[in-house]
Design a protein around this motif. Sequence first.
Motif, PDB file in Angstrom:
ATOM      1  N   ALA A  19      63.128  -0.512  -4.254  1.00 57.74           N
ATOM      2  CA  ALA A  19      62.044  -1.198  -5.304  1.00 57.74           C
ATOM      3  C   ALA A  19      62.088  -2.403  -5.145  1.00 57.74           C
ATOM      4  CB  ALA A  19      62.393  -0.625  -6.501  1.00 57.74           C
ATOM      5  N   ALA A  20      63.445  -3.110  -4.974  1.00 56.48           N
ATOM      6  CA  ALA A  20      63.760  -4.727  -5.052  1.00 56.48           C
ATOM      7  C   ALA A  20      62.996  -5.324  -3.797  1.00 56.48           C
ATOM      8  CB  ALA A  20      64.980  -5.025  -5.149  1.00 56.48           C
ATOM      9  N   LEU A  22      60.693  -3.848  -1.650  1.00 54.25           N
ATOM     10  CA  LEU A  22      59.068  -3.560  -1.614  1.00 54.25           C
ATOM     11  C   LEU A  22      58.429  -4.764  -2.536  1.00 54.25           C
ATOM     12  CD1 LEU A  22      58.968   0.449  -1.934  1.00 54.25           C
ATOM     13  CD2 LEU A  22      58.026  -1.170   0.131  1.00 54.25           C
ATOM     14  N   GLY A  23      59.310  -4.961  -3.705  1.00 50.88           N
ATOM     15  CA  GLY A  23      58.621  -6.035  -4.524  1.00 50.88           C
ATOM     16  C   GLY A  23      58.481  -7.448  -3.940  1.00 50.88           C
ATOM     17  N   GLY A  24      59.250  -7.668  -2.917  1.00 52.66           N
ATOM     18  CA  GLY A  24      58.906  -9.057  -2.289  1.00 52.66           C
ATOM     19  C   GLY A  24      59.953 -10.160  -2.848  1.00 52.66           C
ATOM     20  N   GLU A  25      60.547 -10.071  -3.942  1.00 50.59           N
ATOM     21  CA  GLU A  25      60.957 -11.142  -4.643  1.00 50.59           C
ATOM     22  C   GLU A  25      62.603 -11.141  -3.550  1.00 50.59           C
ATOM     23  OE1 GLU A  25      63.371 -12.499  -8.848  1.00 50.59           O
ATOM     24  OE2 GLU A  25      62.160 -10.790  -8.902  1.00 50.59           O
ATOM     25  N   TRP A  26      62.965  -9.954  -3.306  1.00 51.32           N
ATOM     26  CA  TRP A  26      64.269 -10.149  -2.615  1.00 51.32           C
ATOM     27  C   TRP A  26      63.996  -9.950  -1.159  1.00 51.32           C
ATOM     28  CZ3 TRP A  26      68.015 -11.748  -5.836  1.00 51.32           C
ATOM     29  CH2 TRP A  26      67.850 -11.816  -7.235  1.00 51.32           C
ATOM     30  N   GLN A  27      64.661 -10.630  -0.493  1.00 50.83           N
ATOM     31  CA  GLN A  27      64.552 -10.243   1.111  1.00 50.83           C
ATOM     32  C   GLN A  27      65.785  -9.581   1.609  1.00 50.83           C
ATOM     33  OE1 GLN A  27      63.920 -13.944   0.012  1.00 50.83           O
ATOM     34  NE2 GLN A  27      62.140 -12.787  -0.594  1.00 50.83           N
ATOM     35  N   ARG A  28      66.964  -9.570   1.042  1.00 51.35           N
ATOM     36  CA  ARG A  28      68.204  -8.909   1.752  1.00 51.35           C
ATOM     37  C   ARG A  28      68.699  -8.179   0.256  1.00 51.35           C
ATOM     38  NH1 ARG A  28      72.104 -12.321   4.589  1.00 51.35           N
ATOM     39  NH2 ARG A  28      72.103 -13.587   2.656  1.00 51.35           N
ATOM     40  N   VAL A  29      69.315  -6.879   0.655  1.00 51.96           N
ATOM     41  CA  VAL A  29      70.244  -6.385  -0.320  1.00 51.96           C
ATOM     42  C   VAL A  29      71.580  -5.997   0.361  1.00 51.96           C
ATOM     43  CG1 VAL A  29      70.491  -4.054  -1.452  1.00 51.96           C
ATOM     44  CG2 VAL A  29      68.053  -5.214  -1.641  1.00 51.96           C
ATOM     45  N   TRP A  30      72.419  -6.306  -0.365  1.00 51.31           N
ATOM     46  CA  TRP A  30      74.006  -6.117  -0.075  1.00 51.31           C
ATOM     47  C   TRP A  30      74.313  -4.916  -1.253  1.00 51.31           C
ATOM     48  CZ3 TRP A  30      76.393 -11.214   0.796  1.00 51.31           C
ATOM     49  CH2 TRP A  30      75.948 -11.889   2.188  1.00 51.31           C
ATOM     50  N   PHE A  31      75.018  -3.960  -0.697  1.00 45.86           N
ATOM     51  CA  PHE A  31      75.588  -2.974  -1.623  1.00 45.86           C
ATOM     52  C   PHE A  31      77.108  -3.399  -1.925  1.00 45.86           C
ATOM     53  CE2 PHE A  31      71.877  -0.242  -0.145  1.00 45.86           C
ATOM     54  CZ  PHE A  31      71.399   0.183  -1.184  1.00 45.86           C
ATOM     55  N   LEU A  32      77.522  -2.875  -3.096  1.00 45.66           N
ATOM     56  CA  LEU A  32      78.871  -2.667  -3.236  1.00 45.66           C
ATOM     57  C   LEU A  32      79.005  -1.512  -3.883  1.00 45.66           C
ATOM     58  CD1 LEU A  32      79.731  -5.969  -5.484  1.00 45.66           C
ATOM     59  CD2 LEU A  32      80.238  -5.449  -2.940  1.00 45.66           C
ATOM     60  N   ASP A  33      80.104  -0.740  -3.224  1.00 44.69           N
ATOM     61  CA  ASP A  33      79.959   0.675  -3.647  1.00 44.69           C
ATOM     62  C   ASP A  33      81.419   1.216  -3.056  1.00 44.69           C
ATOM     63  OD1 ASP A  33      78.167   3.331  -4.053  1.00 44.69           O
ATOM     64  OD2 ASP A  33      79.650   3.905  -2.641  1.00 44.69           O
ATOM     65  N   ASN A  90      66.488  -7.675 -13.446  1.00 43.58           N
ATOM     66  CA  ASN A  90      65.811  -6.509 -13.660  1.00 43.58           C
ATOM     67  C   ASN A  90      64.944  -6.081 -12.364  1.00 43.58           C
ATOM     68  OD1 ASN A  90      66.034  -6.558 -16.256  1.00 43.58           O
ATOM     69  ND2 ASN A  90      64.142  -7.769 -16.767  1.00 43.58           N
ATOM     70  N   VAL A  91      64.777  -4.849 -11.998  1.00 41.09           N
ATOM     71  CA  VAL A  91      64.110  -4.632 -10.752  1.00 41.09           C
ATOM     72  C   VAL A  91      62.954  -3.608 -11.140  1.00 41.09           C
ATOM     73  CG1 VAL A  91      64.021  -3.202  -8.663  1.00 41.09           C
ATOM     74  CG2 VAL A  91      65.863  -4.852  -9.306  1.00 41.09           C
ATOM     75  N   PHE A  92      61.422  -3.946 -10.848  1.00 40.50           N
ATOM     76  CA  PHE A  92      60.564  -2.979 -11.111  1.00 40.50           C
ATOM     77  C   PHE A  92      59.633  -2.795  -9.758  1.00 40.50           C
ATOM     78  CE2 PHE A  92      60.613  -6.271 -14.777  1.00 40.50           C
ATOM     79  CZ  PHE A  92      61.161  -5.380 -15.490  1.00 40.50           C
TER      80      PHE A  92
END
Length: 190
Positions: A19-20, A22-33, A90-92
């Motif tokens: 979602a983040a 696709l919304g275009g505000e974020w270009q990269r996601v890193w996970f912590l898991d 927030n992520v919409f």
Amino acid sequence: MKTLLVLGAGGHGKSVAEAALLGGEWQRVWFLDDSYPERTMSLGCEIVGCVAALAEFADQAQGAIAAVGNNEVRAQWCDAIEAVGLELVNVFHPQSIVSPSAKLGRGIAVMAGAVVGTEAVLARGALVNANATVDHDARLDAFAHLGVGVQIAGGVVVGAHAWLQAGASCGYHVVVPEGARIGPSIGLSA
């Protein structure tokens, strides 16, 4: 390049990351898991460390969100995000509808097909899953969780840390107590 840290790389974490992006505000996601280092990728994005390593990545990201369905864990992770000085975001999903008159806390996720109505209130860490509806003047208190397809009518109040499971519904002005777990209206339980 704006980087979002998503705490949790499970099913909900992947949905929030997608979602983040696709919304275009974020270009990269890193996970912590906590599956790291055995797992290093999820949804084509890097798992860069365990949740306990959050502070190590605080200066490399512009925001973070706790993406786990467990309300108590989500609350702990939101506190940890803010404790290291990261913005709790927030992520919409771009295919959700959030009224411009809704009052929104931080650390909220609103997923695909969800609707947040006129003057609804979503408190800190609230989760509105796919195809759920928070109608006009309804309120989700801190870390309340609406499962897939949950429908709450106008004026409903969902207490802090309450969880309405997939398919549950509440008529007008119902009050769901803090910490309640409400099962589906129809269906088989696992």
